[in-house]
Design an enzyme around this catalytic site. Structure first.
Site, PDB file in Angstrom:
ATOM      1  N   ARG A 146      62.104 -31.455  -1.075  1.00  7.43           N
ATOM      2  CA  ARG A 146      63.105 -32.430  -1.488  1.00  7.43           C
ATOM      3  C   ARG A 146      63.756 -33.044  -0.249  1.00  7.43           C
ATOM      4  NH1 ARG A 146      64.029 -27.639  -4.494  1.00  7.43           N
ATOM      5  NH2 ARG A 146      63.655 -27.845  -6.733  1.00  7.43           N
ATOM      6  N   LYS A 170      67.682 -25.267  -3.464  1.00  5.96           N
ATOM      7  CA  LYS A 170      68.885 -25.346  -4.291  1.00  5.96           C
ATOM      8  C   LYS A 170      69.484 -23.952  -4.488  1.00  5.96           C
ATOM      9  CE  LYS A 170      67.743 -29.506  -6.971  1.00  5.96           C
ATOM     10  NZ  LYS A 170      67.531 -30.054  -8.323  1.00  5.96           N
ATOM     11  N   HIS A 239      61.111 -38.380  -3.405  1.00  8.40           N
ATOM     12  CA  HIS A 239      60.799 -37.759  -4.694  1.00  8.40           C
ATOM     13  C   HIS A 239      59.413 -38.184  -5.192  1.00  8.40           C
ATOM     14  CE1 HIS A 239      62.564 -35.017  -7.499  1.00  8.40           C
ATOM     15  NE2 HIS A 239      62.200 -35.752  -8.519  1.00  8.40           N
ATOM     16  N   ARG A 242      57.011 -36.170  -3.428  1.00  6.47           N
ATOM     17  CA  ARG A 242      57.021 -34.828  -4.035  1.00  6.47           C
ATOM     18  C   ARG A 242      56.132 -34.818  -5.281  1.00  6.47           C
ATOM     19  NH1 ARG A 242      60.117 -30.082  -4.336  1.00  6.47           N
ATOM     20  NH2 ARG A 242      60.879 -29.451  -6.384  1.00  6.47           N
ATOM     21  N   HIS A 265      60.626 -24.490  -7.925  1.00 12.22           N
ATOM     22  CA  HIS A 265      61.149 -24.569  -9.285  1.00 12.22           C
ATOM     23  C   HIS A 265      61.434 -23.167  -9.816  1.00 12.22           C
ATOM     24  CE1 HIS A 265      59.187 -28.742 -10.193  1.00 12.22           C
ATOM     25  NE2 HIS A 265      60.357 -28.849  -9.618  1.00 12.22           N
ATOM     26  N   TYR A 274      53.846 -32.187 -14.232  1.00 17.47           N
ATOM     27  CA  TYR A 274      52.821 -32.653 -13.305  1.00 17.47           C
ATOM     28  C   TYR A 274      51.399 -32.374 -13.791  1.00 17.47           C
ATOM     29  CZ  TYR A 274      56.767 -32.952 -10.106  1.00 17.47           C
ATOM     30  OH  TYR A 274      57.962 -33.266  -9.528  1.00 17.47           O
TER      31      TYR A 274
END
Length: 293
Positions: A146, A170, A239, A242, A265, A274
């Site tokens: 990211r 994150k 993004h 990504r 994730h 995806y």
């Protein structure tokens, strides 16, 4: 409720370790709601009932907001009232029976392999900033990180010998991701040759022309210029790169769990978007497998 509102934002920052962007979204959503109920009914958050929430929802729909926006606002309020219930500031959660509108599924945009080659070929690697841009582009495509993770990178996070990258994701979660040979080479050239001449002011991996850490906005400007230089008609962003990373891996046979780990994730459902494949890939599989193709 001013104190509870302020305490909730502190709770997000300290206990939940939410990002600045997440806290900002909650802050705006809840402030909008508190202002609405004050002007509409002259009541506090503690006096809100299911009926008030339903009317607020009706108001949001009347403004013709996107379903994703409405869903985000309701999710913010649900978290806020869950917190208030925990702190015993309210006796019940008025959003218990409120259903968040389903988000419309939208396939992510991505670049085809030919377009990526076009991008790489168009980068001018004769200058220090050009070598930096090449390393930046290669890294996004090689790792799928990211933009927020990219701007946090320091030089020490890249292991030249093992060709791995320590990514701070994150919620403070860290992960190691492999860096492909092309990206590793571009990074090595940039770190050893170009970065020192940019006169770094700290340990940041990617620097701007003044030697300071690149920002998310700065990275987007670089990608915009690269897209123009490559004569691409599609817009480019970290993004989308990504998305491209994940799509190309899955199209070439990578399993979903591995891609989930590489992307950072926590939920496999976030990775499943995806699993779409390109038309070219579909035609190729059809031609190679159908008896009468």
């Amino acid at each position: 409720m001013d104190r509870e509102y302020s305490d909730f934002l502190t709770f997000l920052r300290i206990e939940k370790r939410a990002s600045k962007h997440t806290v900002s979204s909650y802050e705006k959503d809840i402030a909008h709601f508190l202002k609405y109920i004050d002007q509409r009914w002259n009541i506090s958050a503690a006096e809100v009932s299911y009926v008030h929430i339903r009317e607020y929802l009706t108001e949001l729909y009347a403004e013709k907001l996107a379903r994703t926006t409405v869903a985000r606002k309701i999710s913010s309020l649900r978290s806020f009232y869950t917190y208030l219930l925990r702190e015993e500031s309210v006796v019940e959660n008025p959003l218990t029976l409120i259903h968040v509108p389903r988000k419309g599924k939208r396939l992510p945009s991505f670049f085809y392999e030919e377009e990526m080659l076009q991008l790489f070929d168009s980068v001018d690697t004769e200058t220090d900033l050009g070598k930096r841009n090449s390393a930046l582009l290669e890294l996004f495509y090689a790792t799928g990180i990211r933009v927020g993770e990219c701007i946090k990178l320091d030089v020490k996070d890249f292991d030249i010998y093992l060709e791995t990258l320590l990514v701070k994701g994150k919620g403070g979660k860290e992960r190691y991701v492999p860096v492909g040979s092309f990206a590793a080479e571009a990074l090595t050239v940039y770190i050893n040759e170009s970065r020192p001449r940019l006169k770094p002011q700290d340990d940041a991996l990617f620097l701007n022309y003044t030697g300071k850490r690149l920002t998310a906005r700065g990275i987007q400007k670089i990608l915009n210029k690269l897209s123009v230089d490559a004569s691409l008609t599609s817009r480019m962003s970290p993004h989308i790169l990504r998305h491209t990373f994940a799509t190309h891996l899955l199209n070439e046979g990578a399993d979903l769990r591995t891609v989930q780990e590489l992307l950072g994730h926590t939920d496999l459902a976030a990775t499943q978007i995806y699993t779409h494949v390109t038309k070219d890939r579909l035609r190729e599989v059809y031609r190679n497998t159908h008896p009468r193709a």
